[in-house]
Enzyme design. Sequence first.
Site, PDB file in Angstrom:
ATOM      1  N   CYS A 112       4.998   1.492  -0.990  1.00 53.68           N
ATOM      2  CA  CYS A 112       4.304   2.773  -0.896  1.00 53.68           C
ATOM      3  C   CYS A 112       4.883   3.452   0.324  1.00 53.68           C
ATOM      4  CB  CYS A 112       2.797   2.603  -0.736  1.00 53.68           C
ATOM      5  SG  CYS A 112       1.985   4.195  -0.463  1.00 53.68           S
ATOM      6  N   CYS A 115       1.851   5.466   2.526  1.00 54.51           N
ATOM      7  CA  CYS A 115       0.952   4.725   3.426  1.00 54.51           C
ATOM      8  C   CYS A 115       0.930   3.258   3.016  1.00 54.51           C
ATOM      9  CB  CYS A 115      -0.437   5.321   3.439  1.00 54.51           C
ATOM     10  SG  CYS A 115      -1.158   5.605   1.822  1.00 54.51           S
TER      11      CYS A 115
END
Lengths: 212, 120
Positions: A112, A115
């Site tokens: 990701c 975040c």
Amino acid sequence: MDDHDHDHDHDHPQYSELSEMDARVRALETLLTEKGLVDRAALDAVVERYEKEVGPHNGAQVVAKAWTDGEYRRWLLEDADAAIASLGHVGRQGEHMVALENTPQRHNMVVCTLCSCYPWPVLGLPPVWYKSPAYRSKVVIDPRGVLADFGVSLPEDTEIKVWDSTAEVRYLVIPARPEGTDFMSEGELAGLVTRDSMIGTGLVHAPSGAAR
Amino acid sequence: MDTTAAGTLARISAAAGNELPLPPSGSEQVFAAPWQAQVFAMTVTLHEAGAFTWVEWARTLGRHVSGGRPDGSDYYERWADALAEMLRDRGIATEEEVERATGAWHEAAARTPHGMPIEL
């Protein structure tokens, strides 16, 4: 780097044994409790759920079932939400799950870059390295290098595809079933499936001593 | 070869120098300190109560962690900042309220004998 440094002393008594973060998080909880938005029992239940109930063993169960049940495997690849929910693993963040199957032609890795979006219902909370900017940037630029960092090397002609999770879409890698595990039960197979193999930074290995 | 997760990460860290994630300390614990679990649980609870969508949360968290340390070791510090911002933006708690309550907890800790539970 940023304007928040919680390590320095504010004007609180120096003999407080609470760290700045501890005190600040207690403060948030106090305010939210006063406003009736959280209560201690509900918070404890959430922590309990993520420390004990939700974890990679859920994903391992999904993978082992896909390895041993062709019908389930097809369902998982077509509609991961339903196939995973059928085993009782339901997300609470409204995420849409997609299962990615590793094959000799293609190895999947998940990151990701924003975040730390992660398939909580099947893998629990992400490990420290998954959340680190180092992994998040390096896996995009040099996935083969990251695999080498994890002690994994793949044939040159295996394509490596990196999938970027979002708040809406989370990925679960279905690793390849290792050779020499035909005699193993679904439950035994689940015991072989590691968290990293379901993120794509590891492979699943047959237990040592398994017939080759 | 040590094939535990901690062992693997230790090898990775050794190979990659400062740029790589820290191994989790000891075993594979999810939270390194109780406050990390608390701030995580508050966020999940508020989301489940409809205070914000997970997309809104991910966007806010993403902004905060983008300035974090390369090894991710300050992840939950950034998480707490993101939650404080959410509370501010939604009019749930101002920064002044948070500061005041933080001070109150320090004062409570200061007047509590070591080993006793700290209460406001």
